[in-house]
Design an enzyme around this catalytic site. Structure first.
Site, PDB file in Angstrom:
ATOM      1  N   GLN A  28      -2.734   3.730  14.580  1.00 30.18           N
ATOM      2  CA  GLN A  28      -1.701   2.701  14.614  1.00 30.18           C
ATOM      3  C   GLN A  28      -1.386   2.207  16.027  1.00 30.18           C
ATOM      4  O   GLN A  28      -0.300   1.667  16.275  1.00 30.18           O
ATOM      5  CB  GLN A  28      -0.434   3.209  13.908  1.00 30.18           C
ATOM      6  CG  GLN A  28      -0.659   3.452  12.424  1.00 30.18           C
ATOM      7  CD  GLN A  28       0.517   4.101  11.729  1.00 30.18           C
ATOM      8  OE1 GLN A  28       1.624   4.121  12.251  1.00 30.18           O
ATOM      9  NE2 GLN A  28       0.287   4.638  10.541  1.00 30.18           N
ATOM     10  N   GLY A  65       3.089   0.609   5.694  1.00 24.34           N
ATOM     11  CA  GLY A  65       4.179   1.321   6.364  1.00 24.34           C
ATOM     12  C   GLY A  65       3.839   1.715   7.784  1.00 24.34           C
ATOM     13  O   GLY A  65       4.477   2.610   8.344  1.00 24.34           O
ATOM     14  N   LEU A 104       0.861  -1.179   0.000  1.00 25.56           N
ATOM     15  CA  LEU A 104       0.000   0.000   0.000  1.00 25.56           C
ATOM     16  C   LEU A 104       0.896   1.228   0.000  1.00 25.56           C
ATOM     17  O   LEU A 104       1.557   1.536   1.004  1.00 25.56           O
ATOM     18  CB  LEU A 104      -0.928   0.008   1.218  1.00 25.56           C
ATOM     19  CG  LEU A 104      -2.183  -0.876   1.124  1.00 25.56           C
ATOM     20  CD1 LEU A 104      -1.832  -2.358   1.044  1.00 25.56           C
ATOM     21  CD2 LEU A 104      -3.117  -0.624   2.301  1.00 25.56           C
ATOM     22  N   MET A 105       0.932   1.923  -1.116  1.00 23.57           N
ATOM     23  CA  MET A 105       1.916   2.979  -1.352  1.00 23.57           C
ATOM     24  C   MET A 105       1.250   4.355  -1.355  1.00 23.57           C
ATOM     25  O   MET A 105       0.396   4.645  -2.194  1.00 23.57           O
ATOM     26  CB  MET A 105       2.617   2.725  -2.681  1.00 23.57           C
ATOM     27  CG  MET A 105       3.565   3.827  -3.106  1.00 23.57           C
ATOM     28  SD  MET A 105       4.985   4.023  -2.023  1.00 23.57           S
ATOM     29  CE  MET A 105       6.019   2.688  -2.577  1.00 23.57           C
ATOM     30  N   CYS A 153      17.277  15.190 -17.701  1.00 22.26           N
ATOM     31  CA  CYS A 153      17.941  14.176 -16.877  1.00 22.26           C
ATOM     32  C   CYS A 153      18.555  13.160 -17.824  1.00 22.26           C
ATOM     33  O   CYS A 153      18.369  13.234 -19.036  1.00 22.26           O
ATOM     34  CB  CYS A 153      16.969  13.507 -15.893  1.00 22.26           C
ATOM     35  SG  CYS A 153      15.703  12.493 -16.691  1.00 22.26           S
ATOM     36  N   LYS A 171      -8.529   2.988   6.760  1.00 24.08           N
ATOM     37  CA  LYS A 171      -7.497   1.962   6.680  1.00 24.08           C
ATOM     38  C   LYS A 171      -8.124   0.580   6.457  1.00 24.08           C
ATOM     39  O   LYS A 171      -7.590  -0.244   5.704  1.00 24.08           O
ATOM     40  CB  LYS A 171      -6.660   1.953   7.953  1.00 24.08           C
ATOM     41  CG  LYS A 171      -5.849   3.224   8.172  1.00 24.08           C
ATOM     42  CD  LYS A 171      -4.786   3.384   7.113  1.00 24.08           C
ATOM     43  CE  LYS A 171      -3.925   4.607   7.340  1.00 24.08           C
ATOM     44  NZ  LYS A 171      -3.116   4.532   8.570  1.00 24.08           N
TER      45      LYS A 171
END
Length: 467
Positions: free
Chosen positions: A285, A276, A172-173, A440, A254
């Site tokens: 959390q 994370g 999960l990003m 770049c 969540k």
């Protein structure tokens, strides 16, 4: 660190295969040889730096030794002369010792090699002397049959296990410090890490998360292609506000993310999810709230950062290169509970959950878009193409070199250097009546950052320079 010989053999074979994939992209002439206790990469000198960089960012490599290799070393006289010739500049004015390893059939043993080479080198160089116990320089050599390896440098690798040996996970990003470091740690452990992003309504945020996901994969996981999944979650947010008590909104969000991730993981044949989360870092959390969150999934939920402190997480992000992404990640409108519950009630959570309309979540999952991570740049470009300039011609441009570890590009027009992680703040300070080209090495990061500036800052005077 691997107990079973069969498991070690499997991992060495996987690492060998991964290196074939990665190094062939640099130069197909690079030779890779597999031994029982090591893998040998023979590379031309002009590719040395890129090969070294690749090896040091490949999971499963504990140590990298750089060596000069010489064939047809069939006598001790040849060996001592070649060693002395090679190491004399390094040991000038210093004490040294020779340490040798030998494989094969020879009329001498390792101890004799060390004595003869050490004595000859002392007599034919400007070394201060031989010190067997506390030398300033250690000359390390390996003789394999008639092939001589003189070790010139030693580096510690990532460690961990080769990607491909430990299965797949769906991470999960969000693009912040925690999710990027957690994803890195699973890659390092040899786990093929796919990404899932819950879009809460911001196009710029999605581009930012795609940037850091592509960076992580390119740097640490590029031996295996992975998927980047985007789930539109704005309607889910609306339903949370409609149905859920304010104190339970954060935990509910969540839970719904895990539910959605589980459905998509099932479609992908993936057994575990990665988050994370760190115990007690925020209200959602705490141990109780994490237990409430995990209620909704039968998947294994990995939390690599569960016991990490925030400074420790930031230190890792700095070391692996994701800190700058996290610090410049666009803000988005999420669910912020008023007086969020810290020690949630199972009974109350059950009541809150019953009020949510799960058809909204099912629709969001149905509308999810899965993308091969290698296609991210093309996908972002197609949504709102940024023009690419190949020839400066007579255009009045200012080139912005966004690289962080190279001197500014020399060009026919004005060029300045602004590292990519400072673009968000520094670009606003530039005169906006000029045309800017981002540059770049490979044109990937410049494409994504140009897209971001256009989408988030409404800057139409930004293009990409790819000579």
């Amino acid at each position: 660190m691997v107990k079973g010989s069969s498991a070690k053999k499997q991992m060495v074979q996987q690492l060998y295969s991964n290196l074939q994939t990665l190094l062939s992209r640099i130069d197909e002439q690079i030779a890779i040889r597999k031994f029982s206790d090591k893998i040998e990469v023979v590379t031309p000198l002009d590719a040395l730096e890129e090969v070294r960089n690749t090896l040091l960012h490949t999971p499963g490599i504990e140590q990298v030794l750089e060596a000069l290799q010489f064939d047809q070393m069939d006598s001790l006289d040849k060996i001592k002369e070649k060693v002395c010739e090679t190491v004399a500049p390094t040991i000038e004015g210093k004490s040294f010792v020779v340490r040798a390893k030998r494989t094969g059939s020879h009329p001498f043993n390792s101890s004799e090699m060390e004595r003869v080479i050490g004595g000859y080198t002392l007599a034919h160089s400007n070394a201060a002397g031989v010190d067997l116990h506390n030398p300033e320089e250690t000359v390390r050599i390996e003789l394999i049959n008639n092939q001589l390896n003189i070790i010139t440098d030693k580096h510690m690798g990532l460690g961990g296990f080769p990607i491909g040996t430990q299965g797949d996970v769906l991470s999960l990003m969000s693009g912040g410090f925690d999710s990027t470091v957690a994803s890195y740690l699973t890659m390092k452990r040899g786990i093929k890490t796919h990404f899932i992003f819950f879009n809460l309504g911001g196009a710029a945020h999605e581009i930012g998360v795609k940037q850091v996901s592509l960076y992580l994969w390119s740097r640490y996981g590029a031996s295996h292609p992975v998927q980047f999944v985007t789930v539109p979650f704005d309607t889910v947010i609306e339903e949370i506000f409609r149905s859920t008590a304010e104190t339970y909104m954060g935990v509910t969000l969540k839970r719904l993310m895990l539910m959605a991730a589980e459905k998509i993981a099932n479609e992908m044949g993936i057994d575990a999810l990665v988050t994370g989360e760190s115990v007690a870092q925020v209200s959602s959390q705490t141990l109780r709230n994490l237990a409430l969150i995990d209620q909704v999934t039968n998947k294994l939920v990995l939390r690599p950062l569960a016991t990490f402190n925030k400074p420790e997480i930031i230190d890792i992000a700095t070391r692996i290169g994701t800190r700058y992404f996290a610090e410049n990640m666009p803000e988005y409108c999420g669910v912020i509970s008023k007086n969020p519950i810290i020690h949630g009630s199972y009974k109350r959570m059950g009541k809150e959950a019953k009020r949510f309309n799960y058809e909204v979540l099912d629709k969001a999952v149905q509308d999810a878009v899965s993308l091969d991570i290698r296609d991210i740049v093309d996908d972002v470009s197609q949504s709102a193409p940024v023009e690419v300039i190949n020839d400066l011609g007579s255009g009045d441009y200012t080139i912005i070199d966004i690289r962080t570890d190279a001197p500014c590009i020399e060009a026919e027009c004005k060029s300045i250097q602004i590292p990519f992680h400072k673009l968000k703040t520094e670009f606003k300070k530039l005169p906006q009546d000029r045309e800017y080209l981002l540059y770049c090495d490979k044109g990937i990061m410049s494409q994504l950052h140009a897209q971001y500036l256009r989408d988030s800052e409404n800057r139409e005077n930004v293009r990409v320079y790819r000579p």
